[in-house]
Motif scaffolding. Sequence first.
Motif, PDB file in Angstrom:
ATOM      1  N   ASP A  55       0.813  -1.216   0.000  1.00 43.21           N
ATOM      2  CA  ASP A  55       0.000   0.000   0.000  1.00 43.21           C
ATOM      3  C   ASP A  55       0.847   1.266   0.000  1.00 43.21           C
ATOM      4  OD1 ASP A  55      -2.228  -1.662   0.139  1.00 43.21           O
ATOM      5  OD2 ASP A  55      -2.183  -1.700   2.309  1.00 43.21           O
ATOM      6  N   HIS A  56       2.177   1.105   0.025  1.00 47.16           N
ATOM      7  CA  HIS A  56       3.122   2.216  -0.134  1.00 47.16           C
ATOM      8  C   HIS A  56       2.965   3.279   0.957  1.00 47.16           C
ATOM      9  CE1 HIS A  56       3.562   0.140  -3.908  1.00 47.16           C
ATOM     10  NE2 HIS A  56       2.325   0.422  -4.226  1.00 47.16           N
ATOM     11  N   LEU A  57       2.747   2.837   2.186  1.00 43.46           N
ATOM     12  CA  LEU A  57       2.666   3.739   3.338  1.00 43.46           C
ATOM     13  C   LEU A  57       4.003   3.737   4.067  1.00 43.46           C
ATOM     14  CD1 LEU A  57      -0.844   2.907   4.857  1.00 43.46           C
ATOM     15  CD2 LEU A  57      -0.147   5.073   3.848  1.00 43.46           C
ATOM     16  N   PRO A  58       4.755   4.825   4.030  1.00 43.41           N
ATOM     17  CA  PRO A  58       6.018   4.873   4.765  1.00 43.41           C
ATOM     18  C   PRO A  58       5.790   4.627   6.258  1.00 43.41           C
ATOM     19  CG  PRO A  58       5.814   6.751   3.288  1.00 43.41           C
ATOM     20  CD  PRO A  58       4.478   6.081   3.313  1.00 43.41           C
ATOM     21  N   LEU A  59       6.840   4.239   6.952  1.00 42.50           N
ATOM     22  CA  LEU A  59       6.693   3.873   8.360  1.00 42.50           C
ATOM     23  C   LEU A  59       6.242   5.044   9.217  1.00 42.50           C
ATOM     24  CD1 LEU A  59       9.769   1.514   8.825  1.00 42.50           C
ATOM     25  CD2 LEU A  59       7.392   0.919   8.349  1.00 42.50           C
ATOM     26  N   TYR A  60       6.649   6.264   8.881  1.00 44.50           N
ATOM     27  CA  TYR A  60       6.226   7.384   9.716  1.00 44.50           C
ATOM     28  C   TYR A  60       4.718   7.624   9.592  1.00 44.50           C
ATOM     29  CZ  TYR A  60       5.734  10.760   5.837  1.00 44.50           C
ATOM     30  OH  TYR A  60       5.322  11.429   4.717  1.00 44.50           O
ATOM     31  N   ARG A  61       4.152   7.344   8.425  1.00 45.37           N
ATOM     32  CA  ARG A  61       2.701   7.470   8.282  1.00 45.37           C
ATOM     33  C   ARG A  61       1.985   6.359   9.044  1.00 45.37           C
ATOM     34  NH1 ARG A  61       1.897   8.727   1.814  1.00 45.37           N
ATOM     35  NH2 ARG A  61       3.283  10.539   1.682  1.00 45.37           N
ATOM     36  N   GLN A  62       2.566   5.171   9.007  1.00 46.98           N
ATOM     37  CA  GLN A  62       1.960   4.087   9.775  1.00 46.98           C
ATOM     38  C   GLN A  62       1.980   4.403  11.269  1.00 46.98           C
ATOM     39  OE1 GLN A  62       2.680  -0.046   8.710  1.00 46.98           O
ATOM     40  NE2 GLN A  62       3.931   0.611   6.982  1.00 46.98           N
ATOM     41  N   ALA A  63       3.074   4.981  11.736  1.00 51.23           N
ATOM     42  CA  ALA A  63       3.147   5.360  13.152  1.00 51.23           C
ATOM     43  C   ALA A  63       2.037   6.349  13.496  1.00 51.23           C
ATOM     44  CB  ALA A  63       4.526   5.949  13.468  1.00 51.23           C
ATOM     45  N   GLN A  64       1.741   7.279  12.589  1.00 50.11           N
ATOM     46  CA  GLN A  64       0.652   8.236  12.819  1.00 50.11           C
ATOM     47  C   GLN A  64      -0.705   7.530  12.865  1.00 50.11           C
ATOM     48  OE1 GLN A  64       1.210  10.942   9.556  1.00 50.11           O
ATOM     49  NE2 GLN A  64       2.956  11.997  10.497  1.00 50.11           N
ATOM     50  N   ILE A  65      -0.901   6.546  11.990  1.00 48.68           N
ATOM     51  CA  ILE A  65      -2.162   5.797  11.972  1.00 48.68           C
ATOM     52  C   ILE A  65      -2.333   5.022  13.269  1.00 48.68           C
ATOM     53  CG2 ILE A  65      -3.411   3.930  10.823  1.00 48.68           C
ATOM     54  CD1 ILE A  65      -2.066   4.868   8.205  1.00 48.68           C
ATOM     55  N   PHE A  66      -1.258   4.367  13.709  1.00 48.16           N
ATOM     56  CA  PHE A  66      -1.335   3.628  14.972  1.00 48.16           C
ATOM     57  C   PHE A  66      -1.647   4.567  16.140  1.00 48.16           C
ATOM     58  CE2 PHE A  66       1.786   0.344  13.106  1.00 48.16           C
ATOM     59  CZ  PHE A  66       0.739  -0.427  12.619  1.00 48.16           C
ATOM     60  N   ALA A  67      -1.037   5.754  16.123  1.00 51.46           N
ATOM     61  CA  ALA A  67      -1.249   6.704  17.219  1.00 51.46           C
ATOM     62  C   ALA A  67      -2.708   7.135  17.303  1.00 51.46           C
ATOM     63  CB  ALA A  67      -0.335   7.913  17.041  1.00 51.46           C
ATOM     64  N   ARG A  68      -3.386   7.269  16.162  1.00 53.82           N
ATOM     65  CA  ARG A  68      -4.798   7.637  16.181  1.00 53.82           C
ATOM     66  C   ARG A  68      -5.659   6.572  16.853  1.00 53.82           C
ATOM     67  NH1 ARG A  68      -4.059   9.327  10.653  1.00 53.82           N
ATOM     68  NH2 ARG A  68      -5.294   7.549   9.943  1.00 53.82           N
ATOM     69  N   GLN A  69      -5.145   5.350  16.897  1.00 58.08           N
ATOM     70  CA  GLN A  69      -5.872   4.256  17.534  1.00 58.08           C
ATOM     71  C   GLN A  69      -5.351   3.963  18.944  1.00 58.08           C
ATOM     72  OE1 GLN A  69      -5.184   1.733  13.906  1.00 58.08           O
ATOM     73  NE2 GLN A  69      -7.349   1.242  14.172  1.00 58.08           N
ATOM     74  N   GLY A  70      -4.525   4.877  19.434  1.00 63.72           N
ATOM     75  CA  GLY A  70      -4.057   4.745  20.809  1.00 63.72           C
ATOM     76  C   GLY A  70      -2.842   3.867  20.991  1.00 63.72           C
ATOM     77  N   VAL A  72       1.077   3.731  20.506  1.00 62.06           N
ATOM     78  CA  VAL A  72       2.247   4.579  20.242  1.00 62.06           C
ATOM     79  C   VAL A  72       3.422   3.688  19.878  1.00 62.06           C
ATOM     80  CG1 VAL A  72       3.828   6.299  21.154  1.00 62.06           C
ATOM     81  CG2 VAL A  72       1.409   6.336  21.814  1.00 62.06           C
ATOM     82  N   LEU A  73       3.871   3.798  18.642  1.00 63.52           N
ATOM     83  CA  LEU A  73       5.005   3.023  18.152  1.00 63.52           C
ATOM     84  C   LEU A  73       5.965   3.957  17.445  1.00 63.52           C
ATOM     85  CD1 LEU A  73       3.135  -0.089  16.694  1.00 63.52           C
ATOM     86  CD2 LEU A  73       4.645  -0.086  18.678  1.00 63.52           C
ATOM     87  N   ASP A  74       7.211   3.922  17.830  1.00 62.47           N
ATOM     88  CA  ASP A  74       8.214   4.768  17.195  1.00 62.47           C
ATOM     89  C   ASP A  74       8.565   4.209  15.812  1.00 62.47           C
ATOM     90  OD1 ASP A  74      10.191   7.088  17.897  1.00 62.47           O
ATOM     91  OD2 ASP A  74      11.391   5.572  16.866  1.00 62.47           O
TER      92      ASP A  74
END
Length: 378
Positions: A55-70, A72-74
Motif C-alpha cells: 500500500d506504499h505507506l512509509p513507516l512514519y505514516r503508519q506510526a501516525q495511523i497507529f497513534a490515532r488508535q491509541g 504509540v510506536l516509534d
Amino acid sequence: MVPAQFQVLVIRRPRYACRTCEDAFVQAPAPARLIEGGLPTDALVAQVLVAKYADHLPLYRQAQIFARQGVVLDRSTLADWVGRAAFLLRLVHERLLETLKRSGKLFADETTAPVLDAGRGRTKTGQLWAYARDDRSWGGSDPPGVAYVYAPDRTASRPIAHLAGFEGVLQVDGYAAYEVLAKGGAVRLAYCWSHVRRAFYELAAASPIATEALARIAALYRVEAGIRGRPADQRRAMRQERSRPVIEALEPWLREKLGLVSRKSKLADAIRYALSRWAGLNLFLDDGRVEIDSNIVERAIRPLALNRKNALFAGSDGGGQHWAVIASLIEICKLVGVEPHAYLADVITRIVEGHPQRRLDDLLPWAYPAMPALKAEA
C-alpha cells in the motif's frame, strides 16, 4: 465500516511444582515469535510489511495511523520489525530467484533506489534489478513471478551474478550490461519494440519519417493483439505470416532514411538504436513464447517507483536489500491473487516455528490458494 482494531493477546503459562520433589518445575514453553519477548504478533508485523510495500505507506505514516488508535510506536521500532522480517524471509527470496532462473525465458530490467549515504547527509543511487516471468500470454504452465534484487551500482557484474546458471531467452531493453550475458551463447537476448517505438514517438510531431516508423511498428502490435493468449506454435505461425513481411520491409527502409538525416540528430539516434539491435528485435518472430516487448517487467517495476516516491529513500544498503526481499513476495501475491497479509503472517509463523529449509517451495506464494477476486484484478 468498522475500523481495524488492535487486540492484546495475554498468554499465561503457570509453573507447576511437585510438593515432594526438589527443583521439579513444569511450565509450557512460550510460543515462538519473530520478535522474542516483543509486543507484536506475526500478524501485526505482516500488517506493517503489507502497508509499507503493497500500500506504499512509509513507516512514519503508519506510526501516525497507529497513534490515532491509541497505540504509540516509534518509527525506529517499526523499522526494526521490517528488518527482522526481511532477514527471516531472505531464504524464501533466494529460493524464489533460483526457481525463476530455471525458466526458459525471463524478463529483466532495473530502476533506481535512492539510499541514505550514512555520515554524508545525502542519498546515493542504488539499483533494484527485476527478473520476471509471465507466460500467460501464450498459455504457459509456469505461474507468473518476479524477484527484485538490490545492488549498490548498475555495473554489468550485477546481472551476471544474479542470473548465474540461467539458460534461455532474456527479454531486455537496450542497456549494454545485458550483452555480456549473451557472450557465452547460453543466453539469447530479445530486445523490446516498445523502446524502439518510444524513441520515434518523441519525434513524431516534427518528423514525417518518425511518423511513418510508428505506423509500421503499429502494424506489428496489431498482429500481437490478435494472437494474445494463443499457444506458442500458433503465435509463431501468425508472426511468420503477418509480422515478418513488415519487419523485412522495415530494415532497408530505416537504412535508407538513416542516409538522408543528419548523423547527429535524435532521429538518427533512434534509427541506429533499432538497427544495432536488429537480431534481438527479430527473435520474437521465431519463438512464440517471446513477447514483442518487455512491458511485463516494466509493469512489475511500477510498485517500486510508488514506494520510492512515498518513502523517498532506503535507510541503508541493508534497507535496500530488505526492500527487495519483501517487495518480491508481495508482488507475486498480487500477480497470482494470494492475499498478502495472510500469506506473510503464515510464512513468518512457520519459519519461526522451525519450518525445514528443504521444503522452502512450500513457502513460495505459488503454493498458497488464490482468492478469485484478487486473481481477477491481477
